[in-house]
Design a protein around this motif. Structure first.
Motif, short mmCIF file in Angstrom:
data_model
loop_
_atom_site.label_atom_id
_atom_site.label_comp_id
_atom_site.label_asym_id
_atom_site.label_seq_id
_atom_site.Cartn_x
_atom_site.Cartn_y
_atom_site.Cartn_z
N SER A 47 0.85 -1.19 0.00
CA SER A 47 0.00 0.00 0.00
C SER A 47 0.88 1.24 0.00
O SER A 47 1.95 1.24 0.61
CB SER A 47 -0.89 -0.01 1.25
OG SER A 47 -1.64 1.17 1.34
N ARG A 88 -6.74 -1.95 -5.52
CA ARG A 88 -7.77 -1.35 -4.67
C ARG A 88 -7.44 0.12 -4.45
O ARG A 88 -6.28 0.52 -4.52
CB ARG A 88 -7.84 -2.09 -3.33
CG ARG A 88 -8.20 -3.56 -3.51
CD ARG A 88 -8.20 -4.32 -2.22
NE ARG A 88 -8.40 -5.74 -2.48
CZ ARG A 88 -8.16 -6.69 -1.60
NH1 ARG A 88 -7.73 -6.38 -0.39
NH2 ARG A 88 -8.36 -7.95 -1.92
N TRP A 89 -8.47 0.90 -4.16
CA TRP A 89 -8.30 2.35 -3.95
C TRP A 89 -9.09 2.76 -2.73
O TRP A 89 -10.21 2.29 -2.51
CB TRP A 89 -8.81 3.11 -5.18
CG TRP A 89 -8.54 4.58 -5.11
CD1 TRP A 89 -9.39 5.55 -4.66
CD2 TRP A 89 -7.33 5.24 -5.49
NE1 TRP A 89 -8.79 6.78 -4.75
CE2 TRP A 89 -7.52 6.61 -5.25
CE3 TRP A 89 -6.11 4.81 -6.01
CZ2 TRP A 89 -6.53 7.56 -5.52
CZ3 TRP A 89 -5.13 5.74 -6.28
CH2 TRP A 89 -5.34 7.10 -6.03
N ASN A 90 -8.50 3.65 -1.94
CA ASN A 90 -9.20 4.22 -0.80
C ASN A 90 -8.96 5.72 -0.83
O ASN A 90 -7.81 6.15 -1.02
CB ASN A 90 -8.65 3.61 0.50
CG ASN A 90 -9.54 3.89 1.69
OD1 ASN A 90 -9.94 5.01 1.92
ND2 ASN A 90 -9.84 2.84 2.44
N ASP A 91 -10.01 6.53 -0.67
CA ASP A 91 -9.81 7.98 -0.73
C ASP A 91 -9.39 8.57 0.61
O ASP A 91 -9.56 9.75 0.87
CB ASP A 91 -11.02 8.70 -1.33
CG ASP A 91 -12.28 8.62 -0.49
OD1 ASP A 91 -12.26 7.94 0.55
OD2 ASP A 91 -13.29 9.23 -0.88
N MET A 95 -4.19 3.67 4.29
CA MET A 95 -5.07 2.51 4.35
C MET A 95 -4.41 1.29 3.69
O MET A 95 -3.66 1.42 2.74
CB MET A 95 -6.39 2.80 3.64
CG MET A 95 -7.19 3.92 4.26
SD MET A 95 -7.78 3.48 5.90
CE MET A 95 -7.15 4.83 6.86
N ASN A 97 -6.50 -1.37 2.85
CA ASN A 97 -7.59 -2.00 2.12
C ASN A 97 -8.45 -0.89 1.51
O ASN A 97 -8.42 0.25 1.96
CB ASN A 97 -8.43 -2.89 3.03
CG ASN A 97 -9.19 -3.95 2.25
OD1 ASN A 97 -9.20 -3.96 1.03
ND2 ASN A 97 -9.84 -4.85 2.97
N GLY A 98 -9.19 -1.25 0.48
CA GLY A 98 -10.03 -0.26 -0.18
C GLY A 98 -10.99 -0.93 -1.13
O GLY A 98 -11.14 -2.16 -1.12
N GLN A 99 -11.61 -0.13 -1.98
CA GLN A 99 -12.56 -0.66 -2.96
C GLN A 99 -11.79 -1.27 -4.12
O GLN A 99 -10.87 -0.66 -4.66
CB GLN A 99 -13.47 0.46 -3.47
CG GLN A 99 -14.36 1.04 -2.38
CD GLN A 99 -15.28 2.09 -2.93
OE1 GLN A 99 -16.00 1.86 -3.89
NE2 GLN A 99 -15.26 3.26 -2.32
N GLN A 110 -15.11 9.57 -5.36
CA GLN A 110 -13.97 9.75 -4.47
C GLN A 110 -13.82 11.24 -4.18
O GLN A 110 -14.13 12.08 -5.02
CB GLN A 110 -12.70 9.21 -5.12
CG GLN A 110 -12.81 7.76 -5.57
CD GLN A 110 -13.17 6.84 -4.44
OE1 GLN A 110 -12.40 6.62 -3.52
NE2 GLN A 110 -14.38 6.29 -4.48
N SER A 128 -5.06 6.21 -0.86
CA SER A 128 -4.20 5.02 -0.81
C SER A 128 -4.41 4.16 -2.05
O SER A 128 -5.55 3.89 -2.43
CB SER A 128 -4.51 4.17 0.42
OG SER A 128 -4.29 4.90 1.60
#
Length: 157
Positions: A47, A88-91, A95, A97-99, A110, A128
């Protein structure tokens, strides 16, 4: 055992334009290097926190990822061998983990809290990027040095 590296390219719409044009900028994005993966029974996860700045209404943006596999698939290669990976992406920054992103399909909704294009005021990172080598891919991969390219396209919404 496999070694894996992923070169990442980012694209945005930051161009000289009128003062009211919608723009986006991504900074602090680096290549992902898993090194030697020894435990093949668990997912290998890398990450990184990045700065996403957008000047659209509500600072909203979408992110679309495309891999170097056929049809933009998320695939690493080592000669004729290949290994699937996940993106995966997290705004939010920091992080692990994310979508999950699907190749070529934008993830909208986002938002960023970046105060300027380089995140020099306010938070130093706003999102992330998470890359996962699933255990199912690792267990079936041939030994070798795997590499690939991941392209991210970030657009103002």
């Amino acid at each position: 055992m496999a070694a894996a590296a992923l070169c990442i390219a980012a694209a945005g719409s930051l161009l000289p334009a009128a003062a009211h044009a919608q723009q986006v900028r991504v900074t602090s994005l680096t290549d992902v290097n898993f090194g030697m993966v020894n435990n093949l029974t668990v997912d290998a996860v890398q990450s990184q926190s990045v700065c996403v700045w957008a000047n659209g209404s509500a600072r909203a943006y979408s992110v679309r990822a495309t891999g170097s596999g056929a049809g933009g698939a998320f695939v690493l290669s080592s000669g004729p061998a290949s290994m699937a990976y996940q993106v995966r992406w997290n705004d939010a920054a920091g992080m692990s983990n994310g979508q999950q992103l699907n190749p070529g399909i934008p993830l909208g909704g986002q938002t960023t809290n970046a105060q300027n294009q380089l995140c020099t005021n306010g938070p130093p990172a706003t999102a992330s990027l998470i890359v996962v080598l699933p255990a199912t891919s690792l267990m079936t991969a041939s030994q070798g040095a795997y590499s690939g390219t991941l392209t991210l396209l970030v657009a103002v919404e």
